[in-house]
Motif scaffolding. Structure first.
Motif, PDB file in Angstrom:
ATOM      1  N   ARG A 123       0.703  -1.176  -0.040  1.00 12.87           N
ATOM      2  CA  ARG A 123      -0.001   0.060  -0.169  1.00 12.87           C
ATOM      3  C   ARG A 123       0.775   1.267  -0.082  1.00 12.87           C
ATOM      4  O   ARG A 123       0.601   2.248  -0.761  1.00 12.87           O
ATOM      5  N   LEU A 124       2.074   1.184   1.014  1.00 19.76           N
ATOM      6  CA  LEU A 124       2.725   2.463   0.973  1.00 19.76           C
ATOM      7  C   LEU A 124       3.556   2.609  -0.506  1.00 19.76           C
ATOM      8  O   LEU A 124       3.800   3.530  -0.836  1.00 19.76           O
ATOM      9  N   GLU A 125       4.005   1.500  -0.896  1.00 17.67           N
ATOM     10  CA  GLU A 125       4.565   1.587  -2.085  1.00 17.67           C
ATOM     11  C   GLU A 125       3.622   2.232  -3.525  1.00 17.67           C
ATOM     12  O   GLU A 125       4.142   2.977  -4.008  1.00 17.67           O
ATOM     13  N   LEU A 126       2.565   1.927  -3.264  1.00 11.40           N
ATOM     14  CA  LEU A 126       1.525   2.350  -4.398  1.00 11.40           C
ATOM     15  C   LEU A 126       1.240   3.754  -4.103  1.00 11.40           C
ATOM     16  O   LEU A 126       1.181   4.618  -5.348  1.00 11.40           O
ATOM     17  N   GLU A 127       1.070   4.183  -2.972  1.00 11.69           N
ATOM     18  CA  GLU A 127       0.985   5.576  -2.564  1.00 11.69           C
ATOM     19  C   GLU A 127       2.042   6.294  -2.891  1.00 11.69           C
ATOM     20  O   GLU A 127       1.969   7.257  -3.714  1.00 11.69           O
ATOM     21  N   GLY A 128       3.281   5.940  -2.847  1.00 13.27           N
ATOM     22  CA  GLY A 128       4.487   6.722  -3.236  1.00 13.27           C
ATOM     23  C   GLY A 128       4.560   6.590  -4.598  1.00 13.27           C
ATOM     24  O   GLY A 128       4.982   7.779  -5.276  1.00 13.27           O
ATOM     25  N   ALA A 129       4.399   5.541  -5.472  1.00 16.43           N
ATOM     26  CA  ALA A 129       4.322   5.683  -6.885  1.00 16.43           C
ATOM     27  C   ALA A 129       3.257   6.606  -7.411  1.00 16.43           C
ATOM     28  O   ALA A 129       3.567   7.371  -8.312  1.00 16.43           O
ATOM     29  N   ARG A 130       2.084   6.571  -6.791  1.00 15.20           N
ATOM     30  CA  ARG A 130       1.159   7.735  -7.125  1.00 15.20           C
ATOM     31  C   ARG A 130       1.569   9.002  -7.067  1.00 15.20           C
ATOM     32  O   ARG A 130       1.072   9.903  -7.890  1.00 15.20           O
TER      33      ARG A 130
ATOM     34  N   ALA B  97       2.183  11.893  -9.917  1.00 17.31           N
ATOM     35  CA  ALA B  97       1.308  13.120  -9.811  1.00 17.31           C
ATOM     36  C   ALA B  97       2.497  14.113  -9.956  1.00 17.31           C
ATOM     37  O   ALA B  97       2.297  15.167 -10.760  1.00 17.31           O
ATOM     38  N   GLY B  98       3.370  14.001  -9.648  1.00 18.79           N
ATOM     39  CA  GLY B  98       4.390  15.180  -9.706  1.00 18.79           C
ATOM     40  C   GLY B  98       5.238  14.910 -11.100  1.00 18.79           C
ATOM     41  O   GLY B  98       5.321  16.273 -11.512  1.00 18.79           O
TER      42      GLY B  98
END
Length: 136
Positions: free
Chosen positions: A15-22, A26-27
């Motif tokens: 979940r943390l990896e996915l949030e970081g990738a998202r 976005a950036g």
């Protein structure tokens, strides 16, 4: 104390990896938008100058404008490429998280099936016994 579940830890990590990738995506998307706007602005300036300038002024201005146009186009291409990489990273992280969720669901189904099997065995054992009511 219950045993720690490594699948829960892995689920949190995914979940943390996915949030970081998202967030990274976005950036990169914002950077690509800025690069596209810059390229559009330089292209419009080039077109406006071509229409309204004297030939000698335009000839003097054109080499620097072409350099800016090439730089803006290169930046746009680079940010677009980085955006594609970030999009693939989001997709990979999403697939990895989904695999963990699927495994957790599979294990939950197995536990539920084992619980039902135990209950069925218990009911089967009880159905073979004869119960007498207590004496009055």
């Amino acid at each position: 104390m219950p045993r720690p579940d490594p699948l829960k830890a892995l689920r949190l990590l995914r979940r943390l990896e996915l949030e970081g990738a998202r967030r990274d995506f976005a950036g990169k998307l914002r950077a690509e938008d800025r690069a596209a706007e810059s390229l559009n602005r330089v292209t419009q300036e080039l077109a406006a100058e071509a229409e309204g300038a004297a030939a000698a002024d335009y000839a003097a201005w054109l080499p620097a404008a072409r350099i800016r146009l090439d730089q803006a186009a290169a930046l746009h291409a680079a940010t677009n490429s980085a955006l594609a990489v970030a999009q693939e990273a989001v997709a990979a992280a999403s697939r990895a998280e989904q695999l963990v969720l699927d495994e957790a669901a599979r294990r939950a189904r197995e536990r539920r099936a084992a619980r039902h099997a135990r209950a069925d065995r218990l009911l089967g054992d009880l159905s073979g016994r004869v119960f007498k009511p207590p004496p009055a």
